[in-house]
Scaffold this motif. Sequence first.
Motif, PDB file in Angstrom:
ATOM      1  N   ARG A  17       0.835  -1.201   0.000  1.00  0.00           N
ATOM      2  CA  ARG A  17       0.000   0.000   0.000  1.00  0.00           C
ATOM      3  C   ARG A  17       0.868   1.249   0.000  1.00  0.00           C
ATOM      4  NH1 ARG A  17      -5.634  -0.346   3.175  1.00  0.00           N
ATOM      5  NH2 ARG A  17      -6.293  -2.349   2.344  1.00  0.00           N
ATOM      6  N   VAL A  18       0.606   2.138  -0.945  1.00  0.00           N
ATOM      7  CA  VAL A  18       1.257   3.444  -0.989  1.00  0.00           C
ATOM      8  C   VAL A  18       0.168   4.474  -1.204  1.00  0.00           C
ATOM      9  CG1 VAL A  18       2.971   4.903  -2.107  1.00  0.00           C
ATOM     10  CG2 VAL A  18       3.232   2.430  -2.177  1.00  0.00           C
ATOM     11  N   GLY A  19       0.192   5.548  -0.446  1.00  0.00           N
ATOM     12  CA  GLY A  19      -0.841   6.545  -0.680  1.00  0.00           C
ATOM     13  C   GLY A  19      -0.803   7.699   0.286  1.00  0.00           C
ATOM     14  N   VAL A  20      -1.978   8.303   0.494  1.00  0.00           N
ATOM     15  CA  VAL A  20      -2.098   9.464   1.373  1.00  0.00           C
ATOM     16  C   VAL A  20      -3.089   9.163   2.486  1.00  0.00           C
ATOM     17  CG1 VAL A  20      -1.471  11.171  -0.374  1.00  0.00           C
ATOM     18  CG2 VAL A  20      -3.864  10.465  -0.141  1.00  0.00           C
ATOM     19  N   ARG A  21      -2.944   9.869   3.575  1.00  0.00           N
ATOM     20  CA  ARG A  21      -3.686   9.611   4.797  1.00  0.00           C
ATOM     21  C   ARG A  21      -3.979  10.928   5.493  1.00  0.00           C
ATOM     22  NH1 ARG A  21      -0.861   5.154   8.659  1.00  0.00           N
ATOM     23  NH2 ARG A  21      -1.522   3.652   7.119  1.00  0.00           N
ATOM     24  N   ASN A  22      -5.044  10.960   6.268  1.00  0.00           N
ATOM     25  CA  ASN A  22      -5.396  12.186   6.984  1.00  0.00           C
ATOM     26  C   ASN A  22      -5.659  13.353   6.040  1.00  0.00           C
ATOM     27  OD1 ASN A  22      -5.259  11.097   9.603  1.00  0.00           O
ATOM     28  ND2 ASN A  22      -3.028  11.352   9.642  1.00  0.00           N
ATOM     29  N   VAL A  23      -6.248  13.044   4.894  1.00  0.00           N
ATOM     30  CA  VAL A  23      -6.719  14.096   3.995  1.00  0.00           C
ATOM     31  C   VAL A  23      -8.139  14.451   4.453  1.00  0.00           C
ATOM     32  CG1 VAL A  23      -7.253  14.731   1.617  1.00  0.00           C
ATOM     33  CG2 VAL A  23      -5.407  13.086   2.093  1.00  0.00           C
ATOM     34  N   TYR A  24      -8.329  15.648   4.958  1.00  0.00           N
ATOM     35  CA  TYR A  24      -9.656  16.039   5.451  1.00  0.00           C
ATOM     36  C   TYR A  24     -10.431  16.693   4.319  1.00  0.00           C
ATOM     37  CZ  TYR A  24      -8.636  14.676  10.175  1.00  0.00           C
ATOM     38  OH  TYR A  24      -8.342  13.931  11.294  1.00  0.00           O
ATOM     39  N   SER A  51      -8.358   8.248   3.563  1.00  0.00           N
ATOM     40  CA  SER A  51      -7.130   7.503   3.295  1.00  0.00           C
ATOM     41  C   SER A  51      -7.294   6.820   1.940  1.00  0.00           C
ATOM     42  CB  SER A  51      -6.926   6.468   4.400  1.00  0.00           C
ATOM     43  OG  SER A  51      -5.939   5.541   4.040  1.00  0.00           O
ATOM     44  N   MET A  52      -6.281   6.927   1.075  1.00  0.00           N
ATOM     45  CA  MET A  52      -6.353   6.322  -0.261  1.00  0.00           C
ATOM     46  C   MET A  52      -5.002   5.698  -0.580  1.00  0.00           C
ATOM     47  SD  MET A  52      -8.301   9.419  -2.320  1.00  0.00           S
ATOM     48  CE  MET A  52      -7.379  10.699  -1.431  1.00  0.00           C
ATOM     49  N   SER A  53      -5.020   4.506  -1.146  1.00  0.00           N
ATOM     50  CA  SER A  53      -3.742   3.876  -1.468  1.00  0.00           C
ATOM     51  C   SER A  53      -3.871   2.932  -2.653  1.00  0.00           C
ATOM     52  CB  SER A  53      -3.224   3.077  -0.262  1.00  0.00           C
ATOM     53  OG  SER A  53      -4.090   2.000  -0.001  1.00  0.00           O
ATOM     54  N   MET A  65       1.386  10.970  -5.888  1.00  0.00           N
ATOM     55  CA  MET A  65       0.500  11.286  -4.772  1.00  0.00           C
ATOM     56  C   MET A  65      -0.586  12.292  -5.154  1.00  0.00           C
ATOM     57  SD  MET A  65       1.590   9.506  -2.047  1.00  0.00           S
ATOM     58  CE  MET A  65       3.050   8.609  -1.450  1.00  0.00           C
ATOM     59  N   ILE A  69      -5.481  12.952  -4.828  1.00  0.00           N
ATOM     60  CA  ILE A  69      -6.314  14.129  -4.536  1.00  0.00           C
ATOM     61  C   ILE A  69      -7.174  14.470  -5.749  1.00  0.00           C
ATOM     62  CG2 ILE A  69      -6.292  16.526  -3.754  1.00  0.00           C
ATOM     63  CD1 ILE A  69      -5.059  14.568  -1.720  1.00  0.00           C
TER      64      ILE A  69
ATOM     65  N   PHE C 109     -12.962  24.864   5.713  1.00  0.00           N
ATOM     66  CA  PHE C 109     -12.282  24.560   4.453  1.00  0.00           C
ATOM     67  C   PHE C 109     -12.199  25.790   3.552  1.00  0.00           C
ATOM     68  CE2 PHE C 109     -13.631  20.490   6.007  1.00  0.00           C
ATOM     69  CZ  PHE C 109     -12.560  19.675   5.715  1.00  0.00           C
TER      70      PHE C 109
ATOM     71  N   HIS D 279      -1.449  16.786   4.862  1.00  0.00           N
ATOM     72  CA  HIS D 279      -1.779  15.375   5.041  1.00  0.00           C
ATOM     73  C   HIS D 279      -0.491  14.550   4.954  1.00  0.00           C
ATOM     74  CE1 HIS D 279      -2.341  15.997   0.569  1.00  0.00           C
ATOM     75  NE2 HIS D 279      -1.534  14.978   0.572  1.00  0.00           N
ATOM     76  N   ASP D 280      -0.618  13.253   5.172  1.00  0.00           N
ATOM     77  CA  ASP D 280       0.557  12.398   5.253  1.00  0.00           C
ATOM     78  C   ASP D 280       0.655  11.469   4.049  1.00  0.00           C
ATOM     79  OD1 ASP D 280       0.919  13.508   7.795  1.00  0.00           O
ATOM     80  OD2 ASP D 280      -0.351  11.983   8.709  1.00  0.00           O
ATOM     81  N   ALA D 281       1.883  11.166   3.645  1.00  0.00           N
ATOM     82  CA  ALA D 281       2.130  10.121   2.645  1.00  0.00           C
ATOM     83  C   ALA D 281       2.538   8.870   3.404  1.00  0.00           C
ATOM     84  CB  ALA D 281       3.247  10.556   1.705  1.00  0.00           C
ATOM     85  N   PHE D 282       2.116   7.699   2.895  1.00  0.00           N
ATOM     86  CA  PHE D 282       2.495   6.477   3.610  1.00  0.00           C
ATOM     87  C   PHE D 282       2.743   5.314   2.660  1.00  0.00           C
ATOM     88  CE2 PHE D 282      -1.143   3.517   3.573  1.00  0.00           C
ATOM     89  CZ  PHE D 282      -2.141   4.340   3.055  1.00  0.00           C
ATOM     90  N   ALA D 283       3.496   4.335   3.159  1.00  0.00           N
ATOM     91  CA  ALA D 283       3.764   3.109   2.400  1.00  0.00           C
ATOM     92  C   ALA D 283       3.856   1.964   3.396  1.00  0.00           C
ATOM     93  CB  ALA D 283       5.070   3.246   1.619  1.00  0.00           C
ATOM     94  N   GLU D 284       3.343   0.793   3.001  1.00  0.00           N
ATOM     95  CA  GLU D 284       3.301  -0.361   3.904  1.00  0.00           C
ATOM     96  C   GLU D 284       3.681  -1.651   3.187  1.00  0.00           C
ATOM     97  OE1 GLU D 284      -0.614   1.035   6.530  1.00  0.00           O
ATOM     98  OE2 GLU D 284      -0.702  -0.737   5.211  1.00  0.00           O
TER      99      GLU D 284
END
Lengths: 290, 290, 290, 290
Positions: A17-24, A51-53, A65, A69, C109, D279-284
């Motif tokens: 999983r790669v993506g973005v998190r905490n996008v309000y 959260s999207m990945s 990334m 959005i 926003f 927001h945050d970028a992530f990878a798992e």
Amino acid sequence: MKDVQGERDFRNIPINRVGVRNVYYPILVVAPSSAEGENVCREQSTVASVSMSVLLPHEFRGTHMSRFIETLEKCHGRISLATLPSIARGLRDRLDAPEAALRFDFPYFIRKSAPVSKNESFMRYEVSLEASSRGDCSSGEDFDMIIGVGVPVQTLCPCSREIAEHGAHNQRALISLRIRCAVQGGGTSAGGGAEGARLSAASGPIWFEELIRMAEDSASAPLFTLLKREDEKFVTERAYENPKFVEDVVRDLTLRLNAEPRITWYAVSVVSSESIHNHDAFAEIVRDKR
Amino acid sequence: MKDVQGERDFRNIPINRVGVRNVYYPILVVAPSSAEGENVCREQSTVASVSMSVLLPHEFRGTHMSRFIETLEKCHGRISLATLPSIARGLRDRLDAPEAALRFDFPYFIRKSAPVSKNESFMRYEVSLEASSRGDCSSGEDFDMIIGVGVPVQTLCPCSREIAEHGAHNQRALISLRIRCAVQGGGTSAGGGAEGARLSAASGPIWFEELIRMAEDSASAPLFTLLKREDEKFVTERAYENPKFVEDVVRDLTLRLNAEPRITWYAVSVVSSESIHNHDAFAEIVRDKR
Amino acid sequence: MKDVQGERDFRNIPINRVGVRNVYYPILVVAPSSAEGENVCREQSTVASVSMSVLLPHEFRGTHMSRFIETLEKCHGRISLATLPSIARGLRDRLDAPEAALRFDFPYFIRKSAPVSKNESFMRYEVSLEASSRGDCSSGEDFDMIIGVGVPVQTLCPCSREIAEHGAHNQRALISLRIRCAVQGGGTSAGGGAEGARLSAASGPIWFEELIRMAEDSASAPLFTLLKREDEKFVTERAYENPKFVEDVVRDLTLRLNAEPRITWYAVSVVSSESIHNHDAFAEIVRDKR
Amino acid sequence: MKDVQGERDFRNIPINRVGVRNVYYPILVVAPSSAEGENVCREQSTVASVSMSVLLPHEFRGTHMSRFIETLEKCHGRISLATLPSIARGLRDRLDAPEAALRFDFPYFIRKSAPVSKNESFMRYEVSLEASSRGDCSSGEDFDMIIGVGVPVQTLCPCSREIAEHGAHNQRALISLRIRCAVQGGGTSAGGGAEGARLSAASGPIWFEELIRMAEDSASAPLFTLLKREDEKFVTERAYENPKFVEDVVRDLTLRLNAEPRITWYAVSVVSSESIHNHDAFAEIVRDKR
């Protein structure tokens, strides 16, 4: 400008999983038109943490990334059982990925009447919608969706009630329930898509209000934002007459979930903020019914 | 290398507080030797979140953040009423500042016996020590210290008890108490410094155990980590016989604080996680007795 | 049923604040009609965490918590500079209290364009509105209001840039700004009430967008939700050309706040999540200009 | 007094996990004697948040929550790879359960030298130890253990560096790593138990310091609590010369984890608090090597 993310990668490691998190994001939550119950909120403006990945194949150095959005922008914040599959599919297409997953977490409000005075107010529940899409041209799509609700309730300790001369300790507890449903999809527009076609009046998709009701009915008592004295008397007595350990709550909810043929999988936990301790009691059950 | 922080600043604006925050550090908390009560924990290893700051005069561009950490290193993590003034003074000296402030927040454990079975376990309280030093050569030092405790307790609603046939809603609540004490200082070493000299056996400094006891005595019932059935019966009945609104808790604690001559200022709040609502009830009193 | 809260209290202790907290509510935020700037969002649905309290005179045992919720219900979730005074006054009336205070915290926003590509997306800011009302028939009302914004920005370290051969450490920082404004009130309806009457086109009330802009202009660079490569280049270079300590950010924002005659009081803090440390650097300035 | 928990239950539903959570406890963390590296902290006092649970067979109404605390008391807060199996087994015995699980989460400190000045200070990492035991007389025990570390690091964006004329955005990121190890057990006492017997000097168990080092080596740069100017220059340049996406960090760490034969399973995530976004970028990546 150079596309560094698009470089060839030679470490030979796909990333789950790669993506973005905490996008309000401000969203409009739209109930499935076939959701049962007269009290279902048809549309509701709220604010989601998104959260999207995607799964990143081994040959690419990075994902793009900003495209997450852009995909989110494209849905205009309209979130429903009908739009989730297309957003997930959109992520997969836009990111050129074999798998995509997304999750929306948001406060959801229900207009609730006090049990005796019938005074109304809003009660908040933290809910979630999760969706994933995987597949390719040859194999077709494998789509998955999970609906979740967080339901604060009251638990009143059966042991305390049994052994004490008066009273019984009770407290706020949180029921967290996530389910998979055999009947997904939306029917928010005329057709409702492939999934909508499978719906009938008697067996529509499950929506937040229904899950919240199942959870509240499994506790010692539900919570309310606005209670007058006659309501407080009612709720206090209801909890006292209905003592439940976290074990009882999780089992009683499980009985309801087992009896509901539309639900194919569930994960439920109850966490009780014990009023005699500074720690929490909890119970969890996960079951795949298929 | 250039000292950018040390540059002359021409905006002509002093900054009230500049510093570091969320610095986590292992500490050894040392009770004042004169703290009363046989159950006082003399030394305790724990982990603090530390905040340190200075007043930055208008003529300097920046402070030197690494010196805060160096000052913290110098105290070897030994935190007491006797070492706090010297750490605060050390900050002021090392940073060449007219004012310095610091705050340690940390979990503090008390070994507690269940009321009937007398079984023992650890109960955690989130406590704090705040200190500030201001002054210069001519005026001498103005030193201030605040001791804080967060005490989770049980509140049982008097209204619910009065109107319901059986039972009464109750819940976990958090009492937050911060005080200034006329008798500060430590006496952890022979002399104990200028402050220690003012101490007598009958009127030593106030320490965490004493404040926690005052808070717990003001609630419907205290909490415990380990309770057997006979203890649960006792605590349930004690709360039922001792119903308190947040208003009652804050007032009963205020009576105790007013009656204690060593306390010169206090700020107290009670926040109750109502078991019939999904929101909290709260009450606050701040008073300067001088 | 007995009104336990209404009982006479003999402890002789008034309580500064009694009320409810963490009441989540869907709201519609309405900008003052006279708020300047073409990009001001006129109406926005969001979700607030609400706190409401009153001063409880010494002679009453408790307040009536359900009346806070009833007062909130009455405003139909319509929140603006014009409705806040009436909600605060409503609390005071309904609870028969000499003072009432309330606070709404909510995500707000702004539709924001990327600096080069001009692609649009939503950027979230955590903002707040605080209001209090005190007074009686003889003395008239004393009304107060505070507007707050939380603005995430980028800070790039001037020292790191100066001493390193390439690059400079930078990070996300949060600017928290709360202000009092000489020109309050709403003008959301024709008259806008007593406060609205004082408004002129050239000096309308200050609203979120204006404060957020002041904060972002004081940082090394603003943040965006959606950036394409050309935008990322722009933002990276802007930050590098604009290095700022937290001390610089807080002072540059202070200069702007001092230059704005409508602002009579402010409290500003900057907390920077240093990318070379696991703790935060911070700076704070509070000033009453009157 | 009646044992309500011990009543026969007729709902016919076993519960996967029942227990207590958020039990805070002072602990002494003891490293395995065979843990390699001269910088390993042999003993460390810290504070853990503890979770403990059992599988509850369908025929019992409830578990006995106080026995979890009693089992925790029995270990005297001494936590190591050698004591975890016995605590897990103790839970299973004391609660008469076919399965038991426990988890300790706690801050762990490493004494760290700045890269150039060699100045020392403490750096905090949030780590975890998880253990579970299942089995019965006939089948023997199935014991499992997971070691986890949370490692804050710096990531510097390769794309930003490539396209910008100067600088590159960078930020704090958190690497979360959990592993299963072929060589478990402790050797903190002479024998070290069944697991300890399998150890050799060349292939001892993996401990926190080693995992933290692997994570830090995979980032653009590690973090430090105390940095003087020469150190800040070093760290800034190291990050600039070592640009990494979250994808790069997770893959580089995966290469290390794959190359370590003692590790049989791992789950790793990297979450980067992007300094140009809110927001945050992530990878798992999760992988079972067996």
